[in-house]
Write a protein that holds these residues in place. Structure first.
Motif, short mmCIF file in Angstrom:
data_model
loop_
_atom_site.label_atom_id
_atom_site.label_comp_id
_atom_site.label_asym_id
_atom_site.label_seq_id
_atom_site.Cartn_x
_atom_site.Cartn_y
_atom_site.Cartn_z
N ASP B 120 0.42 -1.20 -0.46
CA ASP B 120 0.02 0.02 -0.27
C ASP B 120 0.70 1.29 0.18
O ASP B 120 1.76 1.48 0.53
CB ASP B 120 -1.10 0.21 0.81
CG ASP B 120 -1.77 1.10 0.98
OD1 ASP B 120 -3.28 1.43 0.46
OD2 ASP B 120 -1.76 1.94 1.76
N ASP B 121 0.49 2.32 -0.72
CA ASP B 121 1.26 3.50 -1.02
C ASP B 121 1.42 4.04 0.55
O ASP B 121 2.64 4.13 0.29
CB ASP B 121 0.64 4.05 -1.33
CG ASP B 121 1.60 5.81 -2.00
OD1 ASP B 121 2.97 5.10 -3.16
OD2 ASP B 121 0.93 6.66 -2.50
N THR B 230 5.77 1.61 -8.44
CA THR B 230 4.40 1.32 -8.24
C THR B 230 3.35 2.62 -8.24
O THR B 230 3.48 3.11 -7.15
CB THR B 230 3.74 0.30 -7.63
OG1 THR B 230 2.33 0.05 -7.62
CG2 THR B 230 4.61 -0.18 -6.28
N ALA B 232 0.34 2.52 -7.79
CA ALA B 232 -0.84 2.04 -7.47
C ALA B 232 -0.84 2.48 -5.62
O ALA B 232 -0.04 3.36 -5.54
CB ALA B 232 -0.31 0.37 -6.38
#
Lengths: 474, 232
Positions: B120-121, B230, B232
């Protein structure tokens, strides 16, 4: 005021000193308001200068390079020319002048700044606010903002550019509210004031270029005036959420978070089931719960949770006893409790007999003493006191919800203070529902001044109990 | 050294963007998770000796770098009882776009669960536990926690599932072995922490949980895009 864009586009978390020194910033005795206008009377900086000058116990100086005179007070040409260094500089100059102004503040020995000015990341000028943050970091100089309302501490300081007569202000109290949005902070302050919930500090952090939620969490955790720490958060930078929840878990005070942007995703195609089900908000919510942070899902919950947790900080399991002079109110409360994961344990015959023995002779034969307790419309102070005393002593209950309907003819106006003391004595959280109309003020204050939270709705009372239960890692 | 092993396998899969089932299972097995014994065959002549070794009933799955979701294209067959069925399955898999091999493994039974991970970011590595199978995204009965997990996290994740009573042994069914499930999740969480900067998300689905064991029947590891971080 524009908000900054989504968290993933935000700046990365920079390395920061372990703790900023916020004391002069949040408890200033001297303030400079930089950027007052001699041409526009209602310029935001003028509003700020005027309200601090007239209403707050601090020395305030107006600054504008042109000098002159504002509301009969001298305008200094630079913060460097003030008679002495100030604790707080409120910066309201145009974005392109903020960097030079910040340099002046640092050179002049100010204790910190609130940069009210807009025109930064919210309009694509991330570079401009990064320059401010870099400079401040080099000098260990804390500033709030930019693009914010700044700081409100009851009776001490208010940097909001809203005229005093337009603002509803909570009194002094234990709740600190840190908000990414200035508008949400002002609106919540109105609701807190209506509910009689006091503030220790309200901060609008705007674009949070330097001082962010985590810095304020650390400061407030150690601040003796703050008992409950609440946040309105739009999003964190990369990895910042993890640091925040871990710090909040170590904090001994209840931490409450209201998050917006819960549905701003889902359009992105994801190739794994896990990525699809563990969306940004789902993870946010789970991480809060895992670390014992109370998530308020809407503004209504935020107010209820802050009120309840400023009265009771200890986490509970969620077994509730309900007392009311109306069967209908008891039944409604039970419904809302079960929808919110709270249980209403039944009382056995022996327990009921013991309560009944202490009731007044008129209520004794007609009261229904299973949980919820219905003392009927004939209930007197004696009956409320007896039922509350028994429930407060019960180790099978974690909290009591008292639905007090003041139109019950035999109830007197000092009952609330007496009931509050019973529960305080037994260390049992009591939450009251009283219809909020002016004529019942004394009953309401009888609870509030004795540390018992009062809600104007049954649902609000139930949410307060839920807050106590949620203040627990799960 | 697990970390080196993870790195080697993940680096090799970078251009494809995800790790194939056989490679993923080898990694997970090295990380201490249970996977079924499996063999990949590329020639129908290999089927009979492999089947004799692994034993019926059997599952067969297509191996292809072009097929991420195998069941969507008919690339998963379960409950196979005979050599003749296996040969027919091989025949149909070999017609699928990008066919490379057929993976054969003995059937495992138990409650179908999903164990997953996502980077998760804002919160870093998170682990998911839920009711698995093809209906995962319909029921969405899942618990999420930030990794690394402790025993208390696992307990509360299980309690947080609507289907938790199924795990405790609902209506006379055999209960899932809680110690095994806990061990599986904690080892998985350690694996995720070790691989955190190299992966994007992981699905172990289904993980077959019974009174004895938790066996990872299928696995997929998704890698971040090649252009560094990423999105995401």
């Amino acid at each position: 005021m524009k908000e900054t864009s989504s968290p993933s586009n935000g700046p990365l978390v920079q390395s920061r000193p372990p703790l900023w020194d916020f004391k002069r910033l949040f408890q200033p005795k001297t303030v400079a308001v930089i950027g007052v206008s001699l041409k526009r009377e209602r310029h935001p900086a003028n509003v700020i200068f005027n309200k601090i000058h007239l209403r707050y116990p601090v020395d305030v100086f107006a600054v504008n390079p042109g000098g002159g005179d504002l509301f009969g007070r001298k305008v200094y040409t630079s913060i460097r020319n003030l008679p002495r260094p100030v604790d707080l500089a409120v910066i309201a100059v145009r974005a392109e002048y903020t960097l030079d102004t910040l340099k002046d503040c640092i050179d002049a020995g100010a204790g910190g700044a609130a940069i009210i000015s807009g025109g930064f990341a919210e309009v694509g000028r991330l570079d401009l606010q990064d320059q401010l943050a870099d400079l401040a970091r080099q000098h260990g100089f804390p500033f709030i903002g930019p693009n914010c309302l700044g700081i409100y501490v009851p009776g001490r300081i208010d940097t909001f550019f809203i005229p005093s007569e337009r603002m509803v202000r909570p009194e002094s109290g234990k709740v600190a509210l840190v908000s990414q949005s200035g508008g949400v902070l002002v609106d919540q302050m109105t609701k807190f004031a209506e509910q009689g919930i006091g503030f220790s500090l309200g901060v609008s952090i705007g674009n949070k270029a330097l001082v962010r939620e985590l810095d304020l969490l650390e400061y407030l955790a150690a601040d003796p005036d703050t008992g409950v720490i609440a946040f309105y958060i739009e999003g964190f930078a990369r990895g910042e959420g993890r640091e925040f929840v871990q710090a909040a878990r170590k904090c001994s005070k209840p931490v409450i978070v209201l998050k917006s942007g819960k549905t701003g995703e889902g359009m992105r195609a994801v190739s794994s089931h896990t990525a699809s089900m563990a969306g940004d908000y789902a993870v946010f919510s789970a991480a809060l719960a895992q670390h014992g942070i109370v998530e308020a899902v809407n503004e209504f919950e935020l107010v209820s949770f802050c009120e309840a947790l400023s009265c009771y900080g200890e986490p509970i399991d969620g077994r509730v006893g309900i007392i009311s002079p109306s069967g209908g109110h008891g039944a409604l409360a039970v419904d809302i409790c079960s929808r919110n994961g709270l249980s209403i344990p039944a009382f056995n015959q022996e327990q009921q007999n013991r309560i009944r023995a202490d009731l007044s002779s008129s209520v004794q034969p007609i009261a229904s003493l299973n949980n919820p307790i219905d003392l009927t419309g004939s209930a007197t102070d004696i009956d409320f006191m007896a039922a509350t005393e028994h429930l407060a002593r019960s180790p099978e209950l974690d909290a009591i919800i008292l639905l007090l309907l003041p139109y019950t003819p035999e109830v007197t106006s000092d009952l609330s203070a007496r009931l509050s003391r019973v529960c305080r004595r037994h260390n049992k959280p009591l939450i009251a529902y009283v219809p909020h109309v002016e004529r019942y003020r004394m009953l309401i204050e009888g609870f509030e001044f004795n540390g018992v939270p009062v809600s104007p709705s049954i649902k609000g009372a139930v949410l307060m109990v839920k807050a106590l239960k949620r203040n627990k890692p799960c | 050294m697990l970390k080196t092993e993870i790195k080697t396998v993940l680096e090799a899969a970078r251009t494809r963007g995800w790790v194939s089932e056989p490679d993923a299972k080898r990694l997970l097995s090295a990380a201490g998770l249970e996977v079924p014994r499996f063999v990949t065959v590329t020639d129908p002549d290999q089927i009979e000796p492999v089947a004799a070794d692994l034993g019926f009933p059997m599952a067969a799955k297509v191996v292809s770098s072009r097929i991420v979701h195998k069941s969507d294209v008919g690339g998963v067959r379960t409950g196979i009882e005979t050599i003749r069925e296996l040969t027919a399955v091989f025949e149909s898999f070999s017609r699928l776009d990008g066919f490379e091999a057929m993976l054969m493994e003995p059937m495992v039974s138990g409650l179908e669960m999903i164990i997953g991970a996502k980077m998760d970011d804002q919160f870093g590595p998170v682990v998911l536990l839920g009711m698995g199978g093809i209906g995962v995204e319909i029921y969405q009965d899942v618990s999420l926690r930030m990794a690394p997990l402790g025993n208390a996290d696992v307990d509360s994740m299980i309690k947080g599932l609507k289907a938790a009573p199924l795990l405790y042994g609902y209506r006379g069914r055999q209960a899932v072995n809680r110690d095994e499930l806990t061990r599986t999740l904690i080892r998985f969480s350690d694996f995720v922490m070790a691989a955190a900067d190299m992966i994007e998300s992981i699905d172990l689905n289904p993980v077959m949980c019974s009174g004895e064991k938790c066996i990872v029947a299928d696995a997929r590891i998704m890698l971040p895009p090649m252009d560094g971080h990423t999105a995401a």
